[in-house]
Scaffold this motif. Structure first.
Motif, short mmCIF file in Angstrom:
data_model
loop_
_atom_site.label_atom_id
_atom_site.label_comp_id
_atom_site.label_asym_id
_atom_site.label_seq_id
_atom_site.Cartn_x
_atom_site.Cartn_y
_atom_site.Cartn_z
N GLY A 153 -0.31 -3.14 -7.91
CA GLY A 153 -1.26 -2.03 -7.87
C GLY A 153 -2.68 -2.51 -8.15
N SER A 154 -2.83 -3.44 -9.09
CA SER A 154 -4.15 -4.00 -9.41
C SER A 154 -4.72 -4.77 -8.22
N SER B 140 -6.42 0.69 -0.39
CA SER B 140 -5.54 1.83 -0.65
C SER B 140 -5.31 2.70 0.59
N GLY C 91 -9.45 -2.96 -2.36
CA GLY C 91 -9.95 -1.77 -1.69
C GLY C 91 -9.09 -1.37 -0.51
N GLU D 73 -5.79 -2.23 -5.53
CA GLU D 73 -7.05 -1.59 -5.93
C GLU D 73 -8.23 -2.55 -5.82
N GLU E 110 3.01 2.84 -3.49
CA GLU E 110 2.46 3.52 -4.66
C GLU E 110 3.53 4.49 -5.18
N THR F 211 0.83 -1.20 0.00
CA THR F 211 0.00 0.00 0.00
C THR F 211 0.87 1.25 0.00
#
Length: 92
Positions: A79-80, A88, A86, A83, A29, A26
Motif C-alpha cells: 500500500g505504501s 492508485s 501515485g 501510494e 486495496e 492497485t
C-alpha cells in the motif's frame, strides 16, 4: 514503527513491478479472488495466479481461505509503494 517509502519522482509503479503486477496491487486495496482479478484485469486466472505467487513471496500480498475461495489483499508495504508511486488509479 512506521516506515516511509520514497520513490524517485517520475518512477511509475509499472516500471518498478511490471504492468500486470502493478495493476494487481492497485486492485488489491480490497480483497479479491484470483478469478475476480482475472475478470477485472482481462487476464487469465493462471496468469494472475502466477503474479500473485511472486507478490506473496515478495511480501506484497497476503492470502487466506474464505469458504471455497482464496482471497488476496496487498500488505501495508505494498500500500505504501502504491501510494508513493501515485498509481492508485492505474486499474480503475
Amino acid at each position: 514503527g512506521t516506515s516511509l517509502i520514497w520513490l524517485p519522482s517520475g518512477i511509475a509503479l509499472g516500471a518498478l513491478l511490471g504492468r500486470s503486477r502493478s495493476a494487481i496491487l492497485t486492485c488489491l486495496e480490497l480483497p479479491h479472488s484470483t478469478t475476480e482479478l482475472a475478470l477485472k484485469l482481462g487476464q487469465s486466472p493462471p496468469s494472475i495466479s502466477q503474479h500473485l505467487s511472486v507478490l506473496r513471496r515478495s511480501g506484497l500480498v497476503i492470502s487466506w481461505r474464505s469458504g471455497r475461495s482464496v482471497l488476496y489483499r496487498r500488505t501495508a508495504l505494498a500500500g505504501s509503494i502504491v501510494e508513493a508511486s501515485g498509481s492508485s488509479a492505474v486499474a480503475r
